[in-house]
Design a protein around this motif. Structure first.
Motif, PDB file in Angstrom:
ATOM      1  N   ALA A  11       0.980  -1.069  -0.104  1.00 29.48           N
ATOM      2  CA  ALA A  11      -0.021  -0.157   0.047  1.00 29.48           C
ATOM      3  C   ALA A  11       0.988   1.287   0.113  1.00 29.48           C
ATOM      4  O   ALA A  11       1.929   1.200   0.720  1.00 29.48           O
ATOM      5  N   ASP A  12       0.164   2.397  -0.788  1.00 27.78           N
ATOM      6  CA  ASP A  12       0.980   3.368  -0.822  1.00 27.78           C
ATOM      7  C   ASP A  12       0.116   4.706  -0.584  1.00 27.78           C
ATOM      8  O   ASP A  12      -0.717   4.907  -1.375  1.00 27.78           O
ATOM      9  N   PRO A  16      -4.680   6.665  -2.692  1.00 30.36           N
ATOM     10  CA  PRO A  16      -5.571   5.813  -1.638  1.00 30.36           C
ATOM     11  C   PRO A  16      -6.838   5.207  -2.518  1.00 30.36           C
ATOM     12  O   PRO A  16      -7.447   4.465  -1.716  1.00 30.36           O
ATOM     13  N   THR A  18      -9.033   3.220  -5.851  1.00 30.33           N
ATOM     14  CA  THR A  18      -8.834   1.820  -6.298  1.00 30.33           C
ATOM     15  C   THR A  18      -8.178   1.939  -7.602  1.00 30.33           C
ATOM     16  O   THR A  18      -7.608   0.777  -8.166  1.00 30.33           O
ATOM     17  N   GLN A  20      -5.370   2.322  -9.883  1.00 29.22           N
ATOM     18  CA  GLN A  20      -3.936   2.208  -9.759  1.00 29.22           C
ATOM     19  C   GLN A  20      -3.174   2.532 -10.795  1.00 29.22           C
ATOM     20  O   GLN A  20      -1.930   2.340 -10.826  1.00 29.22           O
ATOM     21  N   HIS A  23      -0.233   4.977  -9.855  1.00 30.22           N
ATOM     22  CA  HIS A  23       0.672   4.100  -9.201  1.00 30.22           C
ATOM     23  C   HIS A  23       1.525   3.393  -9.880  1.00 30.22           C
ATOM     24  O   HIS A  23       2.865   3.411  -9.702  1.00 30.22           O
TER      25      HIS A  23
END
Length: 77
Positions: A11-12, A16, A18, A20, A23
């Motif tokens: 987790a980052d 936050p 869903t 990604q 990310h």
């Protein structure tokens, strides 16, 4: 080349939601920045490789690799 074991990235707090996508893109960039700073053989960079490989679709990775080779990658490396 050794077989890569894929695991979900930890987790980052920067991502936050869903979705990604960001990310994935960030981890890809972090991996290539690490390689540039520490060299191609750096074991420290492998964690970033595992992260982006578990988050990013293969088609995106192939496209980004091609863009990096052609000098057209849109991100800050």
């Amino acid at each position: 080349m050794a077989e890569v074991e894929l695991k979900t990235a930890p987790a980052d707090f920067r991502f936050p939601t869903t979705n990604q996508t960001r990310h994935c893109f960030t981890r890809y960039i972090e991996f290539h920045r690490c390689l540039a700073a520490k060299g191609e053989e750096s074991i420290e960079c492998e964690k970033f490789a595992k992260y982006y490989r578990s988050l990013c679709p293969g088609e995106w990775i192939e496209k980004w690799n091609e863009q990096r080779e052609n000098g057209t990658f849109p991100g800050p490396l």
